[in-house]
Scaffold this active site. Sequence first.
Site, PDB file in Angstrom:
ATOM      1  N   THR A   1      47.424  36.739  54.960  1.00 16.55           N
ATOM      2  CA  THR A   1      48.123  35.505  54.596  1.00 16.55           C
ATOM      3  C   THR A   1      47.313  34.691  53.588  1.00 16.55           C
ATOM      4  O   THR A   1      47.823  34.273  52.551  1.00 16.55           O
ATOM      5  CB  THR A   1      48.394  34.636  55.850  1.00 16.55           C
ATOM      6  OG1 THR A   1      49.210  35.385  56.728  1.00 16.55           O
ATOM      7  CG2 THR A   1      49.096  33.335  55.485  1.00 16.55           C
TER       8      THR A   1
ATOM      9  N   LYS B   1      28.230  33.436  53.433  1.00 17.27           N
ATOM     10  CA  LYS B   1      27.129  32.524  53.824  1.00 17.27           C
ATOM     11  C   LYS B   1      26.887  31.404  52.803  1.00 17.27           C
ATOM     12  O   LYS B   1      27.665  30.474  52.720  1.00 17.27           O
ATOM     13  CB  LYS B   1      25.869  33.341  54.055  1.00 17.27           C
ATOM     14  CG  LYS B   1      26.029  34.253  55.300  1.00 17.27           C
ATOM     15  CD  LYS B   1      24.810  34.235  56.152  1.00 17.27           C
ATOM     16  CE  LYS B   1      24.809  35.287  57.213  1.00 17.27           C
ATOM     17  NZ  LYS B   1      24.503  34.785  58.518  1.00 17.27           N
TER      18      LYS B   1
ATOM     19  N   ASP C   1      25.595  44.701  50.250  1.00 17.59           N
ATOM     20  CA  ASP C   1      25.994  43.574  51.101  1.00 17.59           C
ATOM     21  C   ASP C   1      25.009  42.426  50.861  1.00 17.59           C
ATOM     22  O   ASP C   1      23.885  42.447  51.343  1.00 17.59           O
ATOM     23  CB  ASP C   1      25.957  44.056  52.563  1.00 17.59           C
ATOM     24  CG  ASP C   1      26.281  42.954  53.560  1.00 17.59           C
ATOM     25  OD1 ASP C   1      26.198  41.772  53.199  1.00 17.59           O
ATOM     26  OD2 ASP C   1      26.595  43.292  54.713  1.00 17.59           O
TER      27      ASP C   1
ATOM     28  N   PHE D   1      23.131  45.428  59.194  1.00 14.11           N
ATOM     29  CA  PHE D   1      24.119  44.546  59.829  1.00 14.11           C
ATOM     30  C   PHE D   1      25.180  44.212  58.787  1.00 14.11           C
ATOM     31  O   PHE D   1      24.873  43.673  57.723  1.00 14.11           O
ATOM     32  CB  PHE D   1      23.472  43.247  60.329  1.00 14.11           C
ATOM     33  CG  PHE D   1      24.459  42.351  61.033  1.00 14.11           C
ATOM     34  CD1 PHE D   1      24.632  42.428  62.410  1.00 14.11           C
ATOM     35  CD2 PHE D   1      25.247  41.455  60.314  1.00 14.11           C
ATOM     36  CE1 PHE D   1      25.573  41.623  63.058  1.00 14.11           C
ATOM     37  CE2 PHE D   1      26.194  40.648  60.959  1.00 14.11           C
ATOM     38  CZ  PHE D   1      26.335  40.733  62.333  1.00 14.11           C
TER      39      PHE D   1
HETATM   40  O1  LIG Z   1      24.890  37.853  64.543  1.00 11.83           O
HETATM   41  C1  LIG Z   1      25.814  37.704  63.729  1.00 11.83           C
HETATM   42  O2  LIG Z   1      26.992  37.897  63.975  1.00 11.83           O
HETATM   43  C2  LIG Z   1      25.584  37.333  62.310  1.00 11.83           C
HETATM   44  C3  LIG Z   1      24.434  36.591  62.036  1.00 11.83           C
HETATM   45  C4  LIG Z   1      23.676  37.110  60.890  1.00 11.83           C
HETATM   46  O3  LIG Z   1      24.161  37.374  59.832  1.00 11.83           O
HETATM   47  C5  LIG Z   1      22.259  37.247  61.102  1.00 11.83           C
HETATM   48  O4  LIG Z   1      21.797  36.970  62.221  1.00 11.83           O
HETATM   49  O5  LIG Z   1      21.572  37.614  60.153  1.00 11.83           O
END
Ligand SMILES: O=C(O)CCC(=O)C(=O)O
Length: 493
Positions: free
Chosen positions: A371, A346, A314, A208
């Site tokens: 910007t 985060k 990441d 992700f």
């Molecule tokens: O679902 C999302 O957009 C991000 C949330 C996230 O980083 C997660 O659930 O680990």
Amino acid sequence: MISRNYRSLISKNSIKRYYLSVASDYFPNEPLKPEIISETYPGPINESKLSELAKSFDHRAAYFVADYYKSIGNYIADVDGNKLLDTYCQISSIPLGYNNPELLKACSSKEMQVALANRPALACFPSNDYESILKDGILAAAPRGLDKVWTALSGSDANETAYKAAFMYKAAKKRGNSKFTKEELESVMDNKSPGAPAASILSFDKGFHGRLFGSLSTTRSKPIHKLDIPQFPWPRAPFPSLKYPLEQYSIENQKEEERCLELTEALIKEWPDSIAAIIVEPIQAEGGDNHASPYFYQGLRKLTKAYEILLIVDEVQTGVGASGKFWCHEHLFDPNDPPDIVTFSKKFQAAGFYYKLPELQPDQPFRQFNTWCGDPSKAIIAKTIYNEIIKKNLLHSTKKTGDYIFNNLETLFNGKFFQIVKNLRGKNRGTLIAFDFNTAKERDGFLLECRKNGVNIGGCGDTAVRLRPSLVFEKRHADILLNIVEESLSKLY
Ligand SMILES: O=C(O)CCC(=O)C(=O)O
Ligand SMILES: NCCCC(=O)O
């Protein structure tokens, strides 16, 4: 003020022993235990607030409506006056507890007021104190070997700007000393090659990396995130699927990691377009808290070097202390061979990416640009977070708390619940701990039961529960969590 790199400071601070609880020091009025006072859960005020909100805002993902005025330390309050021990912490992004006095102090400083009231277009009109804010905070925390930073607006933006840096770097290398050609300048305005080349970013199954257009193309955790949105046709490699307990399956797991490295290499060789970078999380969080070993990550590092591909780690979810080290990849990489880029957001509240190669800064201004290019108010918060982590030795305490939780969960899950809960993982990774249920329905039932009993916990992937407490979650909080996990399982099974 702390401005040196954190490693020297950690060893110095380790000499000090924090006999007193850091959480009690910050939060003398933190509740001693969860308080569920509404007759039903969720309570009636929550229900009516949600239906009001629903008239103007998509409320359907809401767990409950929170009261951030009354939330304190490790406890999140809801609008019915319930106080839940929070082990999810705004999807892993509250570092020092709710209403931390040092953060509140930073928020009321003149420095903060000026930053908030006069939000600068940082790249054009950087503030006179931005360099020192970065030096004493975000840069002081830089992973080993990466001494430069580009600030961004969110985790997705951190990853996207890192991708852009990687693409421009690769194109500049190919172009050498030549200038942009007329054909490049014209074709790019039609979104066509050669100005817009068919280059790609390789990511892993279940990874992700965000939800904006570029980052979404590298996100592979759930179809629902991606459906109906045009995506770049970029390569996806398999991520190791490890078996637990790790000690029992070391041979199978190494084979699995070798398989994934081999398939990644095959993809690199066969992929028709140039791969500018590989992006990987130190623990795949949203996709299910999936781990791999140093062998896998160091294998990736070797591959990226051999094929001249940049490696982006990441750390949006795993960074800033939760693993017991400031950066989780420090558990996995050879310290003398770090990744090329590390992204963050985060728990740092500010976002961006660290890097080493000066050429990752594009050859001209206004290529990596928007910007705001970050936000000084968020960088001030990051500086405060960094300084508190170091001053209060929170990496050490997070490791200790994590070990305590892991060992106790291991005992609990090996006992009467061994057929219900499985794959406990996150040993030696601070509080980044997770486990699986057999089905999503069972997992979701458990999360709800825990909330009813006063603990807010999150899920991830299809069937996993993940712990994401703050860095001031201590043994006494862990004991409450462990009791409620056991109580909830006993009620359900
Ligand atoms: O679902 C999302 O957009 C991000 C949330 C996230 O980083 C997660 O659930 O680990
Ligand atoms: N990635 C989704 C995060 C929200 C949740 O399910 O808690």
